[in-house]
Write a protein that holds these residues in place. Structure first.
Motif, PDB file in Angstrom:
ATOM      1  N   PHE A  82       0.929  -1.163   0.167  1.00 52.83           N
ATOM      2  CA  PHE A  82      -0.106   0.174   0.174  1.00 52.83           C
ATOM      3  C   PHE A  82       0.835   1.239  -0.193  1.00 52.83           C
ATOM      4  O   PHE A  82       2.148   1.212   0.601  1.00 52.83           O
ATOM      5  CB  PHE A  82      -0.851  -0.080   1.165  1.00 52.83           C
ATOM      6  CG  PHE A  82      -0.227  -0.027   2.302  1.00 52.83           C
ATOM      7  CD1 PHE A  82       0.157   0.920   3.280  1.00 52.83           C
ATOM      8  CD2 PHE A  82      -0.164  -1.288   2.975  1.00 52.83           C
ATOM      9  CE1 PHE A  82       0.674   0.797   4.467  1.00 52.83           C
ATOM     10  CE2 PHE A  82       0.671  -1.649   4.315  1.00 52.83           C
ATOM     11  CZ  PHE A  82       1.013  -0.504   5.184  1.00 52.83           C
ATOM     12  N   PRO A  83       0.332   2.320  -0.607  1.00 54.60           N
ATOM     13  CA  PRO A  83       1.016   3.653  -0.430  1.00 54.60           C
ATOM     14  C   PRO A  83       1.398   4.089   0.881  1.00 54.60           C
ATOM     15  O   PRO A  83       1.006   3.867   2.074  1.00 54.60           O
ATOM     16  CB  PRO A  83      -0.021   4.944  -1.053  1.00 54.60           C
ATOM     17  CG  PRO A  83      -1.059   3.955  -1.698  1.00 54.60           C
ATOM     18  CD  PRO A  83      -0.855   2.482  -0.908  1.00 54.60           C
TER      19      PRO A  83
ATOM     20  N   LEU B 106       8.065   0.355  -5.763  1.00 53.40           N
ATOM     21  CA  LEU B 106       8.238   1.621  -5.782  1.00 53.40           C
ATOM     22  C   LEU B 106       7.052   2.549  -6.282  1.00 53.40           C
ATOM     23  O   LEU B 106       6.554   3.367  -5.485  1.00 53.40           O
ATOM     24  CB  LEU B 106       9.511   2.327  -6.481  1.00 53.40           C
ATOM     25  CG  LEU B 106      10.796   1.804  -5.814  1.00 53.40           C
ATOM     26  CD1 LEU B 106      11.845   2.271  -6.714  1.00 53.40           C
ATOM     27  CD2 LEU B 106      11.081   2.558  -4.527  1.00 53.40           C
ATOM     28  N   ARG B 107       6.234   1.956  -7.237  1.00 52.81           N
ATOM     29  CA  ARG B 107       5.135   2.627  -7.921  1.00 52.81           C
ATOM     30  C   ARG B 107       3.864   2.394  -6.831  1.00 52.81           C
ATOM     31  O   ARG B 107       2.952   3.189  -6.532  1.00 52.81           O
ATOM     32  CB  ARG B 107       4.664   2.039  -9.041  1.00 52.81           C
ATOM     33  CG  ARG B 107       5.558   2.612 -10.228  1.00 52.81           C
ATOM     34  CD  ARG B 107       4.870   1.937 -11.645  1.00 52.81           C
ATOM     35  NE  ARG B 107       5.377   2.786 -12.659  1.00 52.81           N
ATOM     36  CZ  ARG B 107       4.593   2.764 -13.845  1.00 52.81           C
ATOM     37  NH1 ARG B 107       3.881   1.828 -14.138  1.00 52.81           N
ATOM     38  NH2 ARG B 107       5.272   3.726 -14.933  1.00 52.81           N
ATOM     39  N   ALA B 108       4.045   1.272  -6.014  1.00 54.99           N
ATOM     40  CA  ALA B 108       2.907   0.982  -5.235  1.00 54.99           C
ATOM     41  C   ALA B 108       3.048   1.758  -3.686  1.00 54.99           C
ATOM     42  O   ALA B 108       2.035   2.078  -3.300  1.00 54.99           O
ATOM     43  CB  ALA B 108       3.051  -0.489  -4.838  1.00 54.99           C
TER      44      ALA B 108
ATOM     45  N   ASP C 214       6.407  -3.632   7.102  1.00 52.00           N
ATOM     46  CA  ASP C 214       5.055  -4.015   6.750  1.00 52.00           C
ATOM     47  C   ASP C 214       5.066  -5.208   5.858  1.00 52.00           C
ATOM     48  O   ASP C 214       4.279  -6.172   6.033  1.00 52.00           O
ATOM     49  CB  ASP C 214       4.367  -2.860   6.080  1.00 52.00           C
ATOM     50  CG  ASP C 214       4.315  -1.552   6.901  1.00 52.00           C
ATOM     51  OD1 ASP C 214       3.814  -1.951   8.134  1.00 52.00           O
ATOM     52  OD2 ASP C 214       4.614  -0.537   6.426  1.00 52.00           O
ATOM     53  N   ARG C 215       6.000  -5.388   4.863  1.00 50.31           N
ATOM     54  CA  ARG C 215       6.022  -6.509   3.786  1.00 50.31           C
ATOM     55  C   ARG C 215       7.476  -6.962   3.414  1.00 50.31           C
ATOM     56  O   ARG C 215       8.445  -5.960   3.394  1.00 50.31           O
ATOM     57  CB  ARG C 215       5.200  -6.010   2.435  1.00 50.31           C
ATOM     58  CG  ARG C 215       3.747  -5.447   2.671  1.00 50.31           C
ATOM     59  CD  ARG C 215       2.917  -6.469   3.063  1.00 50.31           C
ATOM     60  NE  ARG C 215       1.667  -5.785   3.103  1.00 50.31           N
ATOM     61  CZ  ARG C 215       0.890  -5.508   4.195  1.00 50.31           C
ATOM     62  NH1 ARG C 215       1.635  -5.722   5.680  1.00 50.31           N
ATOM     63  NH2 ARG C 215      -0.208  -5.296   4.273  1.00 50.31           N
ATOM     64  N   VAL C 216       7.552  -8.086   3.172  1.00 43.76           N
ATOM     65  CA  VAL C 216       9.070  -8.621   2.791  1.00 43.76           C
ATOM     66  C   VAL C 216       8.760  -9.332   1.688  1.00 43.76           C
ATOM     67  O   VAL C 216       7.550 -10.332   1.500  1.00 43.76           O
ATOM     68  CB  VAL C 216       9.696  -9.445   3.903  1.00 43.76           C
ATOM     69  CG1 VAL C 216      11.075  -9.967   3.393  1.00 43.76           C
ATOM     70  CG2 VAL C 216       9.865  -8.596   5.231  1.00 43.76           C
ATOM     71  N   VAL C 217       9.407  -9.213   0.577  1.00 39.46           N
ATOM     72  CA  VAL C 217       9.294  -9.957  -0.604  1.00 39.46           C
ATOM     73  C   VAL C 217      10.688 -10.693  -0.852  1.00 39.46           C
ATOM     74  O   VAL C 217      11.725 -10.081  -1.003  1.00 39.46           O
ATOM     75  CB  VAL C 217       9.051  -9.396  -1.969  1.00 39.46           C
ATOM     76  CG1 VAL C 217       8.881 -10.106  -3.274  1.00 39.46           C
ATOM     77  CG2 VAL C 217       7.890  -8.303  -1.820  1.00 39.46           C
TER      78      VAL C 217
END
Length: 394
Positions: free
Chosen positions: A119-120, A139-141, A197-200
């Protein structure tokens, strides 16, 4: 009866404060990447330069015919052949940009952004960066106010990714941070516990990083792994279950099949983008909370030493990229980033002229980022469909 008010028309926002937004609007500028489609549907991606020419066996197209023209213009070359000119979409850019490591394809990047709920303003950690394709989507997200921290072991891959990202956004992105090193060793020193918040994870052995990931993730945070083979998928799932700090993992793969639609001739395309990799995701539990696993019949989940030998780079089909190719690709990516910065400078100069203020000067490019010759040759976009050909980014 309530009187209906006329709808107020809103002008297109300039997006001056959003990184890369202005690069997607307005007439074509020198330094921009442009996608040309001929009458047979063949696509070529070129970089516009002052005085440049696009040479093919079917004639010559001057770049001056495109610079200053609106997007969607149709032009003719010296032989009378027509070309439709558009800015490459993200999916087109990813498939034609310089690459050292293989990229995560658009169909999987879209799934990652959606399934992980990026999320932004989010704080996202990524490993490894590869050629930067997924980094661009992240980066866009997250937007300019978010934070994407990418980890990459190999400096050559990091430089290629940097060039591709700067080409896409017209310069360095304010939300991107790049670290060289192993995520399992470096994450704890750079990110506070419970702050991500998030890990890829796009790497050969993501199970080796799960302890560091669980420490950095906030409760409810998402970890999503991209793996190429069934043995990898199996092992990372069992590692998530054994860790105890994650919810029951969910695995999937995405296939995209295009359709031919012409009059009454409506049928599936003969080619499709089938298997490229598996996605497996889970969420961070609150400390001390037990994992609720569905009840199922017992199955073999213990690995022997012979099983472990299956998870080696050679056994999993990882392709070795030569140092020479990496250096050449790095120079190409840096050169494209330099051209994109020049186009971005023209945008800034236009805004400064409109407001009566002088545009800020752009730092002189590094000597290694040499300008390519004004003449380019025909090169179609790469369209790989075989998952077996994809190397593992690490």
């Amino acid at each position: 009866m309530t009187e209906q008010q006329p709808r107020e028309s809103h002008p297109i926002r300039t997006g001056d404060t959003v990184r890369g937004a202005a690069n997607r609007r307005g007439p074509f500028r020198s330094g921009e990447r442009v996608q040309l489609t001929d009458e047979s549907g063949k696509m070529s991606t070129i970089t516009l330069v002052d005085g440049g020419e696009h040479h093919t066996h079917r004639g010559v197209l001057s770049h001056e015919q495109l610079i200053g023209q609106p997007e969607g213009t149709v032009v003719r070359n010296t032989a009378g052949n027509q070309y439709q000119a558009l800015r490459p979409l993200l999916k087109d850019f990813v498939l034609s940009m310089p690459r050292g490591a293989a990229v995560i394809y658009p169909k999987d990047a879209g799934q990652i952004v959606t399934m992980a709920d990026v999320f932004p303003g989010a704080s996202v950690v990524e490993a490894g960066v590869g050629s930067g394709a997924l980094s661009i989507s992240l980066l866009r997200a997250v937007g300019d106010e978010g934070h994407v921290h990418s980890f990459e072991r190999r400096e050559e891959f990091a430089e290629i990714a940097r060039g591709n990202i700067e080409t896409m956004f017209g310069g360095p992105h304010p939300a991107w941070e790049l670290s060289l090193g192993d995520l399992a060793e470096e994450l704890g020193a750079t990110e506070e516990p419970g702050s991500v918040d998030r890990v890829v994870l796009d790497m050969l052995a993501p199970w080796e990083c799960l302890d560091a990931v669980a420490t950095a993730l906030a409760p409810g945070g998402v970890v999503i792994c991209y793996v190429a083979t069934v043995p990898q998928l199996s092992r990372v799932a069992e590692a998530m279950r054994a860790d105890g700090r994650f919810t029951e993992p969910e695995a999937s793969e995405t296939m995209v099949r295009g359709w031919h639609v012409e009059g009454l001739a409506v049928r599936p395309d003969h080619r499709m983008v089938a298997h490229t990799g598996f996605l497996i995701q889970s969420r961070r539990l609150a400390d001390g909370s037990p994992r609720l696993a569905p009840k199922r019949r017992a199955s073999k989940s213990e690995y022997t030493e012979d099983d472990l030998q299956a998870w080696t780079p050679v056994a999993l089909g990882e392709r070795i990229v030569s140092d020479r190719k990496l250096r050449r690709t790095g120079r190409d990516a840096a050169s494209l980033a330099q051209h994109a910065a020049r186009a971005d400078q023209q945008i800034a100069a236009g805004r400064g002229t409109a407001s009566g203020a002088a545009a800020a000067p752009v730092d002189a490019p590094d000597a290694a980022r040499s300008t390519p010759p004004a003449r380019d040759t025909e090169a179609g976009d790469e369209r790989h469909t075989s998952g077996a050909e994809r190397g593992l980014d690490d």
